[in-house]
Design an enzyme around this catalytic site. Structure first.
Site, PDB file in Angstrom:
ATOM      1  N   ILE A  96       0.832  -1.201   0.000  1.00  0.00           N
ATOM      2  CA  ILE A  96       0.000   0.000   0.000  1.00  0.00           C
ATOM      3  C   ILE A  96       0.869   1.254   0.000  1.00  0.00           C
ATOM      4  O   ILE A  96       1.811   1.369   0.777  1.00  0.00           O
ATOM      5  CB  ILE A  96      -0.909   0.012   1.252  1.00  0.00           C
ATOM      6  CG1 ILE A  96      -1.791  -1.238   1.261  1.00  0.00           C
ATOM      7  CG2 ILE A  96      -1.757   1.276   1.307  1.00  0.00           C
ATOM      8  CD1 ILE A  96      -2.440  -1.528   2.588  1.00  0.00           C
ATOM      9  N   CYS A  97       0.527   2.185  -0.873  1.00  0.00           N
ATOM     10  CA  CYS A  97       1.225   3.461  -0.958  1.00  0.00           C
ATOM     11  C   CYS A  97       0.409   4.486  -0.167  1.00  0.00           C
ATOM     12  O   CYS A  97      -0.594   4.994  -0.652  1.00  0.00           O
ATOM     13  CB  CYS A  97       1.349   3.870  -2.430  1.00  0.00           C
ATOM     14  SG  CYS A  97       2.255   5.375  -2.667  1.00  0.00           S
TER      15      CYS A  97
END
Length: 158
Positions: free
Chosen positions: A91-92
């Site tokens: 996840i960014c």
């Protein structure tokens, strides 16, 4: 006992006392039945009234020995469809990035709520996978359709 383990025991206690409705998070069980406090599985429900509604999205959380100085590594299953999730599932999100907004005071509850918020409010400035980002920025209806299909795949089974 390490600071990491002490903090994770505290997080687990807090979570069991008070966690957001519809979410789950728990340490993984080792083969011998003991708990691995540094490796958790969790589920993030889609917000009501969004295309994510009806799904509970599984994540895997791995805490480094340096936690809480360093953020946990969090992943959706690989191939998860979202503009800010890499094809690997990573996840960014700025609060999970040591260089950006990670603070040792951030709790498990804040992390999962932040991820839930990201689901329906992608950051187009921080694309992690091109196909989802392109559809999100160019064709909102098609994007919504893909998210609704994904929600069905992760429908919660009560």
């Amino acid at each position: 006992m390490s600071l990491c383990k002490i903090r994770l025991q505290e997080e687990r206690k807090q979570w069991r006392k008070d966690h957001p409705f519809g979410f789950y998070a728990k340490p993984v069980k080792n083969a011998d039945g003991s708990l691995d406090l540094k490796s958790w599985t969790a589920g993030i429900p889609g917000k009501a009234g969004t295309p994510w509604e009806g799904g509970v999205y599984p994540i895997k959380i791995d805490f480094p020995e340096e936690y809480p100085s360093k953020p946990p590594k969090i992943k959706f299953p690989s191939g998860f469809y979202h503009p800010n999730v890499y094809p690997s599932g990573t996840i960014c999100l700025s609060i999970l990035n040591e260089e950006l907004d990670w603070k040792p005071a951030i709790t498990m509850k804040q992390i999962v709520l932040g991820i839930q918020e990201l689901l329906d409010s992608p950051n187009p400035e921080s694309p992690a996978q091109e196909p989802a980002w392109k559809v999100f920025t160019k064709d909102k209806e098609q994007y919504k359709k893909k998210i609704t299909e994904q929600a069905k795949r992760y429908a919660s089974v009560d």
